[in-house]
Each structure stands twice: as C-alpha cells, then as structure tokens.
Scaffold this motif. Sequence first.
Motif, PDB file in Angstrom:
ATOM      1  N   ILE A   1       0.997  -1.060   0.079  1.00 36.97           N
ATOM      2  CA  ILE A   1      -0.082  -0.158  -0.004  1.00 36.97           C
ATOM      3  C   ILE A   1       0.892   1.306  -0.009  1.00 36.97           C
ATOM      4  N   PHE A   2       0.817   2.071  -1.097  1.00 34.79           N
ATOM      5  CA  PHE A   2       1.527   3.189  -1.188  1.00 34.79           C
ATOM      6  C   PHE A   2       0.622   4.318  -0.355  1.00 34.79           C
ATOM      7  N   GLY A   3       1.057   4.960   0.541  1.00 29.53           N
ATOM      8  CA  GLY A   3       0.315   6.052   1.041  1.00 29.53           C
ATOM      9  C   GLY A   3      -0.149   5.474   2.126  1.00 29.53           C
ATOM     10  N   ALA A   4       0.570   4.520   2.966  1.00 29.20           N
ATOM     11  CA  ALA A   4       0.069   3.894   3.951  1.00 29.20           C
ATOM     12  C   ALA A   4      -0.135   4.364   5.470  1.00 29.20           C
ATOM     13  N   SER A   5       0.277   5.613   5.575  1.00 32.05           N
ATOM     14  CA  SER A   5      -0.081   6.556   6.752  1.00 32.05           C
ATOM     15  C   SER A   5      -0.925   7.279   6.443  1.00 32.05           C
ATOM     16  N   GLY A   6      -1.765   7.400   5.418  1.00 30.99           N
ATOM     17  CA  GLY A   6      -2.823   8.272   5.055  1.00 30.99           C
ATOM     18  C   GLY A   6      -3.942   7.885   5.600  1.00 30.99           C
ATOM     19  N   ASP A   7      -5.051   8.935   5.307  1.00 32.83           N
ATOM     20  CA  ASP A   7      -6.374   8.440   5.672  1.00 32.83           C
ATOM     21  C   ASP A   7      -7.005   7.124   5.374  1.00 32.83           C
ATOM     22  N   LEU A   8      -7.160   7.013   4.040  1.00 37.07           N
ATOM     23  CA  LEU A   8      -7.720   6.006   3.625  1.00 37.07           C
ATOM     24  C   LEU A   8      -7.345   4.384   4.028  1.00 37.07           C
ATOM     25  N   THR A   9      -5.925   4.413   4.514  1.00 37.99           N
ATOM     26  CA  THR A   9      -5.546   3.017   5.019  1.00 37.99           C
ATOM     27  C   THR A   9      -6.001   2.802   6.335  1.00 37.99           C
ATOM     28  N   LYS A  10      -6.334   3.754   7.023  1.00 39.49           N
ATOM     29  CA  LYS A  10      -6.725   3.585   8.338  1.00 39.49           C
ATOM     30  C   LYS A  10      -8.244   3.332   8.376  1.00 39.49           C
ATOM     31  N   ARG A  11      -9.075   4.077   7.655  1.00 35.90           N
ATOM     32  CA  ARG A  11     -10.465   4.325   7.749  1.00 35.90           C
ATOM     33  C   ARG A  11     -11.066   3.293   6.835  1.00 35.90           C
TER      34      ARG A  11
ATOM     35  N   ILE B   1       0.148  -7.218  -5.374  1.00 38.33           N
ATOM     36  CA  ILE B   1      -0.740  -6.173  -5.640  1.00 38.33           C
ATOM     37  C   ILE B   1      -0.090  -4.681  -5.188  1.00 38.33           C
ATOM     38  N   TYR B   2      -0.146  -3.754  -5.963  1.00 34.03           N
ATOM     39  CA  TYR B   2       0.520  -2.434  -5.685  1.00 34.03           C
ATOM     40  C   TYR B   2      -0.754  -1.578  -5.442  1.00 34.03           C
ATOM     41  N   TYR B   3      -1.238  -1.348  -4.327  1.00 28.48           N
ATOM     42  CA  TYR B   3      -2.296  -0.312  -4.255  1.00 28.48           C
ATOM     43  C   TYR B   3      -1.716   1.083  -4.040  1.00 28.48           C
ATOM     44  N   VAL B   4      -2.077   1.975  -4.967  1.00 29.79           N
ATOM     45  CA  VAL B   4      -1.675   3.281  -4.764  1.00 29.79           C
ATOM     46  C   VAL B   4      -2.749   4.444  -4.470  1.00 29.79           C
ATOM     47  N   ALA B   5      -2.386   4.399  -3.087  1.00 26.51           N
ATOM     48  CA  ALA B   5      -3.443   5.304  -2.464  1.00 26.51           C
ATOM     49  C   ALA B   5      -2.576   6.542  -1.862  1.00 26.51           C
ATOM     50  N   THR B   6      -2.023   7.076  -2.900  1.00 26.45           N
ATOM     51  CA  THR B   6      -1.450   8.469  -2.817  1.00 26.45           C
ATOM     52  C   THR B   6      -2.055   9.831  -3.347  1.00 26.45           C
ATOM     53  N   SER B   7      -1.444  10.724  -3.221  1.00 25.65           N
ATOM     54  CA  SER B   7      -2.237  11.630  -3.880  1.00 25.65           C
ATOM     55  C   SER B   7      -2.010  11.686  -5.768  1.00 25.65           C
TER      56      SER B   7
ATOM     57  N   VAL C   1       4.919   6.457  -9.305  1.00 19.26           N
ATOM     58  CA  VAL C   1       4.898   5.320  -8.474  1.00 19.26           C
ATOM     59  C   VAL C   1       4.946   3.847  -9.778  1.00 19.26           C
ATOM     60  N   SER C   2       4.177   4.288 -10.878  1.00 14.76           N
ATOM     61  CA  SER C   2       4.095   3.282 -11.665  1.00 14.76           C
ATOM     62  C   SER C   2       5.264   3.079 -12.415  1.00 14.76           C
ATOM     63  N   ARG C   3       5.926   4.295 -12.859  1.00 11.79           N
ATOM     64  CA  ARG C   3       7.118   4.275 -13.716  1.00 11.79           C
ATOM     65  C   ARG C   3       8.310   3.844 -12.921  1.00 11.79           C
ATOM     66  N   HIS C   4       8.384   4.051 -11.501  1.00 11.98           N
ATOM     67  CA  HIS C   4       9.418   3.060 -10.914  1.00 11.98           C
ATOM     68  C   HIS C   4       9.082   1.843 -10.625  1.00 11.98           C
ATOM     69  N   LEU C   5       8.059   1.469 -10.470  1.00 10.66           N
ATOM     70  CA  LEU C   5       7.481  -0.092 -10.444  1.00 10.66           C
ATOM     71  C   LEU C   5       8.335  -0.604 -11.581  1.00 10.66           C
TER      72      LEU C   5
ATOM     73  N   TRP D   1       1.495 -13.101 -10.809  1.00  5.11           N
ATOM     74  CA  TRP D   1       0.648 -12.053 -11.252  1.00  5.11           C
ATOM     75  C   TRP D   1       1.149 -10.550 -10.502  1.00  5.11           C
ATOM     76  N   LYS D   2       0.908  -9.557 -11.283  1.00  7.24           N
ATOM     77  CA  LYS D   2       1.136  -8.360 -10.726  1.00  7.24           C
ATOM     78  C   LYS D   2      -0.144  -7.518 -11.093  1.00  7.24           C
ATOM     79  N   ARG D   3      -0.692  -6.874 -10.099  1.00  7.00           N
ATOM     80  CA  ARG D   3      -1.693  -5.841 -10.268  1.00  7.00           C
ATOM     81  C   ARG D   3      -1.780  -4.562  -9.557  1.00  7.00           C
ATOM     82  N   ILE D   4      -2.063  -3.457 -10.393  1.00  6.45           N
ATOM     83  CA  ILE D   4      -2.023  -2.178  -9.656  1.00  6.45           C
ATOM     84  C   ILE D   4      -3.335  -1.725  -9.651  1.00  6.45           C
ATOM     85  N   VAL D   5      -3.487  -1.143  -8.380  1.00  3.65           N
ATOM     86  CA  VAL D   5      -4.914  -0.646  -8.048  1.00  3.65           C
ATOM     87  C   VAL D   5      -4.645   1.036  -7.956  1.00  3.65           C
ATOM     88  N   ILE D   6      -5.389   1.766  -8.770  1.00  6.46           N
ATOM     89  CA  ILE D   6      -5.293   3.375  -8.694  1.00  6.46           C
ATOM     90  C   ILE D   6      -6.582   3.852  -8.100  1.00  6.46           C
ATOM     91  N   GLU D   7      -6.216   4.718  -7.135  1.00  7.16           N
ATOM     92  CA  GLU D   7      -7.296   5.251  -6.295  1.00  7.16           C
ATOM     93  C   GLU D   7      -7.820   6.499  -7.199  1.00  7.16           C
TER      94      GLU D   7
END
Length: 511
Positions: free
Chosen positions: A11-21, A118-124, A131-135, A149-155
């Motif tokens: 989870i990218f952005g794991a210290s953000g709101d979406l992760t905890k809520r 799974i790469y969950y991109v929950a950032t701004s 993020v996707s370029r670096h991956l 398999w590799k999957r990317i989730v875009i918020e």
Amino acid sequence: MQKPENCIITIFGASGDLTKRKLMPSLFDLYQKKLLPEKFAIIGLGRTPFTDEAFREKMYNDVKTFAKIEAEKQRVLKVFLENIHYLPMDINNADDYSKLKARLEELDSRVESGGNYIYYVATSPKFFELVSRHLGMQGLQKQGGGTGWKRIVIEKPFGYDLDSARKLNAHLQEIFIEDQIYRIDHYLGKETVQNILAFRFANGIFEPLWNRNFIHHVEITGVENIGVEDRGGYYDSSGALRDMVQNHLLQVLSIIAMEPPSKFEATALRNEKVKVFQSLSPIKPEDVKKQVVRGQYTGSTVRGEKVPGYREEKGVAADSRTETFLAMKFYIGNWRWGGVPFYIRTGKRMPTRVSEVTIHFKKTPHALFSQNLAPTVGDNQLVIRIQPDEGILLKFGIKVPGAGFEIKTVNMDFHYSDISERTIPEAYERLLLDCMLGDASLYARSDAVETCWEFISPILDAWENDPDLPLYGYPAGTWGPKEASNLFDESNEDWRYPCKNLANDGEYCEL
Ligand code: BG6
C-alpha cells in the motif's frame, strides 16, 4: 466462496487516511471471514519512519477506533496485524524502490506468494505516474512465465479532465497491460449498487418495463449533509461534478441503463457499461445553462448550529467559484432510452445524506380516478436506496377505503435490515477481494473512464469559458438552489425530497 491465491499487498500512502479508515478495516473483515489467502503479507509504504512494530501498533489503535472493533475481536486484530509490515520510503527516490523489491522478495519466500503482488496506490494523484514508472523500472510489473501475477490499483481521482485521464491511461498502459490495472470507484463496490444488477437481471418482472415505453424519467441522487470537512484544499480544485458525478454517479447510471450482458463476467459487463457512456448525448456549450445547475453553500444555521459557508472553509479560496452542488438533465441517445430524461443531483451540506435512484414510471394513458385532479397522486415510482436504510421501495396508488374512488400513494418497502444477512460489507472489502481474485468486473476500464470524461469535460470548459454562467448560492442545510427544479419540463415535476420536513433532525426518512 473462492479463496485467493497467496499474495502480497503493498500500500503506497499507508500512513494516510484511506488506509486506516477503509483499507485496513476491510482487510481485517476479509481476514475474519476467512476470505484472505492462506498465506499473505501486507506492506505499508510511506514517508513516516515506522518500524514494523510501531506501524502495527498504530494500525491496531486506528482500526480499533475507526472500525469500532469490540473487545473480544481486538485479540484477533492483533493476530491479523502480524501479517503487516512497513517500509519507510521516499516515493521520489529510485533507490527506495529497489529496497521495496528486496523486501518483496524476502516476504515472497516467507509467505510462498509465488510473485503474486498487488500495488495499491493510495497516494495523491500527482504520484500515480511516478509510482508506476518506478515499479516498471524495477521490473516489478512483469508477470507470466511462473513469476506470479502483478496488479496495480489506482485510487481516485482518475484524471482531472479528459486530457489528463487519457495521459494517465496511456502512461499506465506503457508499463502494465490493461488486465493488470484496477481503477477504483468505491460506488461499484457498494452492495446495493451491485444489487441493481441482480434486481434487473435476476427478476423477470422489471426488465420488460425498463425502457422508454414505460419509464417517464430517471433520477439519481447522491447528496450529503457534511461539508468539505478538512478536504477544502483538494475539493476546491475539484468540485461536485468531478468529485461525485464523473465517477460514482455515472457508474451507477451505467448499471441502471445498460443492456443485459451476455454473461456475467468482466469483459461482457464492462462492454455494456461503456456502450451507455458512448450513448450519452453531449451537452453543447450553449445548452449548459439549460441543462446544468451549479451551486455553492453559504453560511447558515442548521438545527441550531452555526455552519460556515464554503468560502470560509479551510483551504478554500475566499472568492472560490467551485460548485458544491450540481444538478443536471441529459439523455441517453439509444434505442432503449431515446427521449427519456435522466437527472443527476449531488451536493454537500444538504439536509441529509442519501444516495438513491428513482425510476418514475409513466402514468396510465387515461385517468379514470382522482389522479387527474392531483397529478402526482398514484405515481408509480421505484426507489433503489443505495444508502442509508438500504432497500427498495415501490410506490403505487390504492383506492382510499370508503366511499368514492379516491386514490392515494402507498409504499411497498424492502429494507436490508429485514433479512438475516443484514450486515452490509464495506465497498472496499469486496473490491480488494475481487482484485486478489483477478476479477475486474467492479473496476472501471480505461475506455469507460475516458468516455465519462468526454461527457463531463465540455461542461467544465463551458464554465471556464463563460464566467456569466451562474453559480447559485444556497444556505447550508437546504436542498440547493431552487433553479435545480427548473430542469424539469413540467411545472408539477420536481426532485424527490426524501426528508423534506426534516422530521427527525435531518436523518434520512421516507415520507
Ligand atoms: C468520495 C468523494 O469519492 O465519495 C467525497 O471524494 C464523498 O467527497 C464520498 O463524500 C461519498 O462517498 P459515500 O460512500 O459516503 O457516499
């Protein structure tokens, strides 16, 4: 229920709101329902320098609070959190992605995930491309040939307008193939939105009526009583049309209006939805004034409490022209829906929180009884209540008992709270599970996102190009500018007001 294969979720952005809520509570629910893989790991990624233990402690406290975990389940939460890890990372720094790769490899052998990530991109959104370029640079998108398999989730938000959405799609598709890209729209994960599919296609009685011959107009509402809270900065550059209509409410529309898919799987389903978006009759710049009404809440007193106006909210420009209310009328130019007006309405600081779809059926061809005296009496309406008080309501006319033949409207009402499976899962729960299972049915496909923007962008352009297009003020706690009612053709037509008299303190109430 099918159990997903072993995998690792980052989870990218794991210290953000979406992760905890949302994300952690949903993953925990899946864990309790034994719907997570036999073996799995979750890696939180963020700027804040937590150790694994410190991050688990934080998640323990956050999830306990936000998901209201009862005392006896808190022990299970602790056990679940043993699967969580944390890697501090600077999202801009290429070296940190090689550290991520090393961490993935280490955990991969521990949980035998066979390279399923799974790469969950929950950032701004400004970091989605980065993020996707670096991956990609680390080869972390590669799949097949026994590498898992590799999957990317875009918020959300996916793009800011048509150009940026196209650019983001093109960029992602340079690195990942479309089948690996999961664009989240949490409305699609809502149980009651999924149920529209079941309601339409698992019942024989409604579908024959589901067209221009029997339906007079369709109303889709998604309103909230809250203001912009602490998201003023984001919201001021977004507005109601981008925040709620381009994504959530148009997705609901597509499920209401689509043709039955030939089978129930992602491609067939999403093909039908895209056809709806492609059939949306464009709103021409000169028609924006006629078909779209925008508003912005002003300061007011709501149930005895002083509520600031939108322009006084933190992060909002003092002369902001961002809309917090949007109502529009449009058509779907196809065989099924030709000539049927569709109405969408959304807003912040409305009297209540309610999302619902109302199908208004045509009246009888000839009025035998009292309907001709009061045109709305005996109206046949089908209300699909997405939230709250989830359910389905059918309104129809009966004869008032006694002398004469007076007609009044009554309700046939189904509430989810009446059935034994009364707990409605969180939208994210379903979406995360589907992603692990590789089922993208409830995710937005690239062409769908772009066709929605094709419909929405001209409205945004018209507002930008013509400063004379009105932005109406409306006092917080009301149903928005009265001009929204003028969208209807006939003087006796109006929006549905599910709690017009605020009988129970602005809580949703069916009248
Ligand atoms: C989000 C919007 O996507 O959806 C918010 O950014 C809005 O502004 C929210 O409040 C509404 O979601 P729900 O599930 O509460 O209807």
